[in-house]
Design an enzyme around this catalytic site. Structure first.
Site, PDB file in Angstrom:
ATOM      1  CG  ASN A  17      -2.217  -0.802   0.906  1.00  0.00           C
ATOM      2  OD1 ASN A  17      -3.034  -0.400   0.078  1.00  0.00           O
ATOM      3  ND2 ASN A  17      -2.367  -1.951   1.551  1.00  0.00           N
ATOM      4  NE  ARG A  68      -2.127  -1.205  23.357  1.00  0.00           N
ATOM      5  CZ  ARG A  68      -1.871  -2.142  22.440  1.00  0.00           C
ATOM      6  NH1 ARG A  68      -1.472  -1.790  21.234  1.00  0.00           N
ATOM      7  NH2 ARG A  68      -2.008  -3.417  22.719  1.00  0.00           N
ATOM      8  CG  MET A  93       0.038  -5.776  11.048  1.00  0.00           C
ATOM      9  SD  MET A  93      -1.570  -5.369  10.313  1.00  0.00           S
ATOM     10  CE  MET A  93      -2.363  -6.950  10.449  1.00  0.00           C
ATOM     11  NE  ARG A  94       2.330  -2.967  18.765  1.00  0.00           N
ATOM     12  CZ  ARG A  94       2.275  -3.936  19.694  1.00  0.00           C
ATOM     13  NH1 ARG A  94       2.349  -5.201  19.341  1.00  0.00           N
ATOM     14  NH2 ARG A  94       2.130  -3.641  20.963  1.00  0.00           N
ATOM     15  CG  LEU A  96      -2.199   3.534  16.467  1.00  0.00           C
ATOM     16  CD1 LEU A  96      -2.588   4.330  15.232  1.00  0.00           C
ATOM     17  CD2 LEU A  96      -0.777   3.879  16.908  1.00  0.00           C
ATOM     18  CG  ASN A 110      -6.505   0.977   9.341  1.00  0.00           C
ATOM     19  OD1 ASN A 110      -5.357   0.654   9.001  1.00  0.00           O
ATOM     20  ND2 ASN A 110      -7.388   0.093   9.768  1.00  0.00           N
ATOM     21  CG  HIS A 112     -10.165  -3.802   8.021  1.00  0.00           C
ATOM     22  ND1 HIS A 112      -9.396  -4.302   9.063  1.00  0.00           N
ATOM     23  CD2 HIS A 112     -11.179  -4.691   7.845  1.00  0.00           C
ATOM     24  CE1 HIS A 112      -9.930  -5.429   9.498  1.00  0.00           C
ATOM     25  NE2 HIS A 112     -11.011  -5.691   8.772  1.00  0.00           N
ATOM     26  CD  GLU A 146     -14.806   2.737  20.685  1.00  0.00           C
ATOM     27  OE1 GLU A 146     -14.332   2.326  21.748  1.00  0.00           O
ATOM     28  OE2 GLU A 146     -15.099   3.920  20.478  1.00  0.00           O
ATOM     29  CD  GLU A 177      -5.833  -3.914   1.187  1.00  0.00           C
ATOM     30  OE1 GLU A 177      -4.864  -3.317   1.687  1.00  0.00           O
ATOM     31  OE2 GLU A 177      -6.158  -5.051   1.547  1.00  0.00           O
TER      32      GLU A 177
HETATM   33  C1  GAR Z   1      -3.243  -5.051   3.763  1.00  0.00           C
HETATM   34  O1  GAR Z   1      -4.072  -6.077   3.250  1.00  0.00           O
HETATM   35  C2  GAR Z   1      -4.006  -4.209   4.759  1.00  0.00           C
HETATM   36  O2  GAR Z   1      -5.360  -4.042   4.415  1.00  0.00           O
HETATM   37  C3  GAR Z   1      -3.873  -5.054   6.007  1.00  0.00           C
HETATM   38  O3  GAR Z   1      -2.553  -5.518   5.983  1.00  0.00           O
HETATM   39  C4  GAR Z   1      -2.118  -5.633   4.630  1.00  0.00           C
HETATM   40  C5  GAR Z   1      -0.833  -4.860   4.487  1.00  0.00           C
HETATM   41  O4  GAR Z   1      -0.267  -5.050   3.240  1.00  0.00           O
HETATM   42  N1  GAR Z   1      -4.129  -4.274   7.181  1.00  0.00           N
HETATM   43  C6  GAR Z   1      -4.752  -4.741   8.242  1.00  0.00           C
HETATM   44  O5  GAR Z   1      -5.149  -5.892   8.336  1.00  0.00           O
HETATM   45  C7  GAR Z   1      -4.935  -3.736   9.361  1.00  0.00           C
HETATM   46  N2  GAR Z   1      -5.709  -4.298  10.410  1.00  0.00           N
HETATM   47  P1  GAR Z   1       0.942  -4.130   2.756  1.00  0.00           P
HETATM   48  O6  GAR Z   1       1.968  -4.090   3.878  1.00  0.00           O
HETATM   49  O7  GAR Z   1       1.465  -4.868   1.549  1.00  0.00           O
HETATM   50  O8  GAR Z   1       0.390  -2.769   2.428  1.00  0.00           O
END
Ligand code: GAR
Length: 220
Positions: A17, A68, A93-94, A96, A110, A112, A146, A177
């Site tokens: 991304n 945190r 993946m943390r 906040l 974000n 998702h 949330e 994405e």
């Molecule tokens: C993506 O699919 C994103 O939507 C997901 O992690 C991947 C990261 O890919 N994010 C989550 O699950 C957030 N909770 P990337 O590092 O190749 O962009």
């Protein structure tokens, strides 16, 4: 003239991304500049992608912070020092803390890999395949206190096929994405996003009544 948005991108992994955002900036589809890429993991491939494009990087190992909030404060300081206006979570993946969310009110996005509010949390594509839904997709949303519940900005829908695996579905979703994240950021930069309670109103969004997806199809 609209000012370039100063972005700070937070990552934990591959950074595809991030790459899509870099490409959109270079191809002038997105009027923004990435001031810094911050990863909580030193081995995140996204750091290499940033360096390849001359973008400053920082690694903040969450395991070295006692709480945190302490971790989040380090991130806040880095982002403020670089004059970041909009924080982009791109596979970060943390979770906040409220401390972080309050430091950038309605200025954190974000992405998702599901159609929120369905399938929040982790291992989303696997759960989606196991559930047997016909459609999934991805969501860009503003981050509130949330997890995965902030106001939705843009969504893309993809079909889920009977022979899909977590991997095949993830790849199909990831493609979308990469299309919607730069677009969401550009809409922000153009001042077209207005938060009204739970909703984000997008200037000029209009309506397309015919935009209905049915799977399997009604005929055949
Ligand atoms: C993506 O699919 C994103 O939507 C997901 O992690 C991947 C990261 O890919 N994010 C989550 O699950 C957030 N909770 P990337 O590092 O190749 O962009």
């Amino acid at each position: 003239m609209v000012q370039k948005v100063h972005l700070g991108v937070l990552i934990s992994g591959g950074g595809t991304n991030l790459q899509a955002i870099i490409d959109a900036i270079e191809q002038k589809r997105l009027d923004a500049t990435i001031r810094v890429v911050v990863s909580n993991r030193g081995d995140a491939n996204g750091l290499v992608r940033a360096k390849n494009h001359g973008i400053p990087t920082e690694v903040v190992d969450h395991r070295k912070s006692p709480t945190r909030e302490a971790f989040d404060q380090v991130l806040i300081d880095i982002l403020n020092a670089r004059q970041v206006e909009l924080v982009i979570l791109a596979g970060f993946m943390r979770l906040l803390s409220p401390l972080f969310v309050r430091a950038f009110p309605n200025r954190i996005m974000n992405i998702h890999p599901a159609l929120l509010p369905a399938f929040p949390g982790l291992h989303v594509q696997r759960k989606t395949v196991e559930y047997g839904v016909r459609f999934s997709g991805c969501t860009v949303h503003l981050v509130n206190e949330e997890c995965d519940q902030g106001p939705v900005i843009i969504q893309a829908v993809v079909p889920v096929f009977p022979d899909d695996t977590e991997k095949s579905l993830s790849a199909r979703i990831l493609n979308e994405e990469h299309r919607i994240y730069p677009r969401a950021i550009q809409l922000y930069g153009e001042g077209r996003l207005h938060v009204m309670g739970r909703k984000v109103v997008v200037d000029g969004m209009g309506k397309e009544e015919g935009q209905v997806l049915i799977w399997p199809p009604l005929k055949g």
